[in-house]
Design a protein around this motif. Structure first.
Motif, PDB file in Angstrom:
ATOM      1  N   THR A   8       3.512   0.844 -12.390  1.00  0.00           N
ATOM      2  CA  THR A   8       3.714   0.924 -10.950  1.00  0.00           C
ATOM      3  C   THR A   8       3.489  -0.455 -10.328  1.00  0.00           C
ATOM      4  O   THR A   8       2.885  -1.340 -10.922  1.00  0.00           O
ATOM      5  N   GLY A   9       3.998  -0.627  -9.114  1.00  0.00           N
ATOM      6  CA  GLY A   9       3.858  -1.925  -8.457  1.00  0.00           C
ATOM      7  C   GLY A   9       4.588  -3.023  -9.212  1.00  0.00           C
ATOM      8  O   GLY A   9       4.115  -4.157  -9.302  1.00  0.00           O
ATOM      9  N   ALA A  10       5.770  -2.685  -9.730  1.00  0.00           N
ATOM     10  CA  ALA A  10       6.485  -3.601 -10.622  1.00  0.00           C
ATOM     11  C   ALA A  10       7.451  -4.533  -9.904  1.00  0.00           C
ATOM     12  O   ALA A  10       8.150  -5.305 -10.563  1.00  0.00           O
ATOM     13  N   LEU A  80       0.456   3.909 -19.481  1.00  0.00           N
ATOM     14  CA  LEU A  80       0.638   3.987 -18.039  1.00  0.00           C
ATOM     15  C   LEU A  80      -0.227   2.908 -17.413  1.00  0.00           C
ATOM     16  O   LEU A  80      -1.441   2.870 -17.633  1.00  0.00           O
ATOM     17  N   ILE A  81       0.397   2.022 -16.666  1.00  0.00           N
ATOM     18  CA  ILE A  81      -0.343   0.971 -15.958  1.00  0.00           C
ATOM     19  C   ILE A  81      -0.259   1.265 -14.466  1.00  0.00           C
ATOM     20  O   ILE A  81       0.795   1.096 -13.846  1.00  0.00           O
ATOM     21  N   ASN A  82      -1.360   1.716 -13.887  1.00  0.00           N
ATOM     22  CA  ASN A  82      -1.430   2.001 -12.460  1.00  0.00           C
ATOM     23  C   ASN A  82      -1.796   0.712 -11.738  1.00  0.00           C
ATOM     24  O   ASN A  82      -2.976   0.402 -11.506  1.00  0.00           O
ATOM     25  N   ASN A  83      -0.771  -0.050 -11.392  1.00  0.00           N
ATOM     26  CA  ASN A  83      -0.955  -1.382 -10.842  1.00  0.00           C
ATOM     27  C   ASN A  83      -0.689  -1.463  -9.342  1.00  0.00           C
ATOM     28  O   ASN A  83      -1.163  -2.383  -8.683  1.00  0.00           O
ATOM     29  N   ALA A  84       0.059  -0.522  -8.786  1.00  0.00           N
ATOM     30  CA  ALA A  84       0.434  -0.592  -7.372  1.00  0.00           C
ATOM     31  C   ALA A  84      -0.802  -0.558  -6.474  1.00  0.00           C
ATOM     32  O   ALA A  84      -1.788   0.122  -6.770  1.00  0.00           O
ATOM     33  N   GLY A  85      -0.731  -1.323  -5.395  1.00  0.00           N
ATOM     34  CA  GLY A  85      -1.860  -1.332  -4.474  1.00  0.00           C
ATOM     35  C   GLY A  85      -1.505  -1.933  -3.132  1.00  0.00           C
ATOM     36  O   GLY A  85      -0.518  -2.658  -2.996  1.00  0.00           O
ATOM     37  N   ALA A  86      -2.311  -1.615  -2.134  1.00  0.00           N
ATOM     38  CA  ALA A  86      -2.142  -2.152  -0.795  1.00  0.00           C
ATOM     39  C   ALA A  86      -3.403  -2.927  -0.419  1.00  0.00           C
ATOM     40  O   ALA A  86      -4.509  -2.615  -0.881  1.00  0.00           O
ATOM     41  N   PHE A  87      -3.212  -3.930   0.442  1.00  0.00           N
ATOM     42  CA  PHE A  87      -4.319  -4.816   0.833  1.00  0.00           C
ATOM     43  C   PHE A  87      -4.439  -4.881   2.344  1.00  0.00           C
ATOM     44  O   PHE A  87      -3.436  -4.785   3.063  1.00  0.00           O
ATOM     45  N   HIS A  88      -5.668  -5.056   2.833  1.00  0.00           N
ATOM     46  CA  HIS A  88      -5.894  -5.233   4.264  1.00  0.00           C
ATOM     47  C   HIS A  88      -7.154  -6.057   4.439  1.00  0.00           C
ATOM     48  O   HIS A  88      -8.157  -5.835   3.750  1.00  0.00           O
ATOM     49  N   ARG A  89      -7.100  -7.033   5.355  1.00  0.00           N
ATOM     50  CA  ARG A  89      -8.289  -7.841   5.654  1.00  0.00           C
ATOM     51  C   ARG A  89      -8.540  -7.845   7.153  1.00  0.00           C
ATOM     52  O   ARG A  89      -7.676  -8.228   7.937  1.00  0.00           O
ATOM     53  N   VAL A 128      -4.047   4.611 -20.689  1.00  0.00           N
ATOM     54  CA  VAL A 128      -3.900   4.494 -19.241  1.00  0.00           C
ATOM     55  C   VAL A 128      -4.750   3.318 -18.781  1.00  0.00           C
ATOM     56  O   VAL A 128      -5.947   3.261 -19.056  1.00  0.00           O
ATOM     57  N   VAL A 129      -4.120   2.376 -18.082  1.00  0.00           N
ATOM     58  CA  VAL A 129      -4.838   1.209 -17.566  1.00  0.00           C
ATOM     59  C   VAL A 129      -4.751   1.220 -16.047  1.00  0.00           C
ATOM     60  O   VAL A 129      -3.661   1.125 -15.478  1.00  0.00           O
TER      61      VAL A 129
END
Length: 231
Positions: A8-10, A80-89, A128-129
């Motif tokens: 994900t997040g590819a 399975l690489i669960n890489n997707a993510g959202a950021f907020h500062r 799973v990573v």
């Protein structure tokens, strides 16, 4: 023999480079992200033609089903690489509760939705990573403004440890990598002007090797992968 890995997040950064690396090694990569256009670019760059792009939003149940259907066409998953993510500062006092909900939805519940849907396809011996951050790693240096992001990434850590225990009975390993500074678009947004010591391609090489071999040595572990911090 080639394996089948879903990432994900590819569409950019680490996920993009990891997809290209695994594909170049002869593995089938099901690459997911929200941007269909960026996934098409990824598939075009893949000279091996081993990448299967699937556009989808991990917060949308219909998209989870679409991704799962594509994965099921390949019968089973080796990784399975669960890489997707959202950021907020933003300063904690100014961060609306809706921001916390959004980051938890993407960074944590997205992993929950997809992993639950794909669990029947994960074969014995699969890996799973889950990708977390040093922001979510206990005892690491923290930075102001990261409260929502750090809380979500810390939740990924706890989830990974529990799944490592729960999935072990089925011969599925689950590990979590807390990644430090990598020169991605997200890092540039978080720390303008900072130059990270690691490129997305370098981390892609590391992550490719880890998803293929790390479960031979680790399960239920939370591993920091970092050189130095922004200052």
């Amino acid at each position: 023999m080639g394996k089948t890995i879903l990432i994900t997040g590819a569409s950019r950064g680490i996920g993009y480079e990891t997809s290209l690396k695994l594909a170049s090694l002869g593995h089938t990569v099901i690459a997911t992200a929200r941007s269909e256009e960026k996934l098409k670019k990824l598939a075009h760059e893949d000279k091996s033609k081993n990448i299967i792009p699937v556009a989808g939003d991990l917060t949308v149940e219909d998209d989870i089903q679409k991704i799962t259907e594509v994965a099921s066409e390949n019968n089973s998953l080796d990784g399975l690489i669960n890489n997707a993510g959202a950021f907020h500062r933003e300063a904690f006092s100014e961060t609306d509760l809706s921001v916390f909900r959004k980051l938890m939805d993407v960074n944590v519940f997205g992993i929950v939705r997809l992993t639950q849907a794909l669990q029947p396809l994960l074969k014995k011996g699969s890996h799973v990573v889950n990708i977390s951050s040093m922001s979510g790693f206990q005892g690491s240096l923290k930075f102001g403004g990261f409260s929502a992001y750090a809380a979500a990434k810390a939740a990924v850590v706890g989830l990974s440890e529990v799944l490592g225990a729960e999935f072990a009975n089925d011969g599925i390993a689950v590990n979590c990598l807390c990644i430090g500074a990598v020169q991605t678009e997200m890092l540039a947004e978080a720390f303008p002007g900072f130059e990270a010591p690691v490129s997305p391609a370098q981390m892609g090489d590391y992550l490719s090797n880890f998803v293929l071999t790390g479960h031979q040595f680790y399960n239920g572990k939370v591993l920091p992968v970092a050189l130095n911090d922004p200052s």
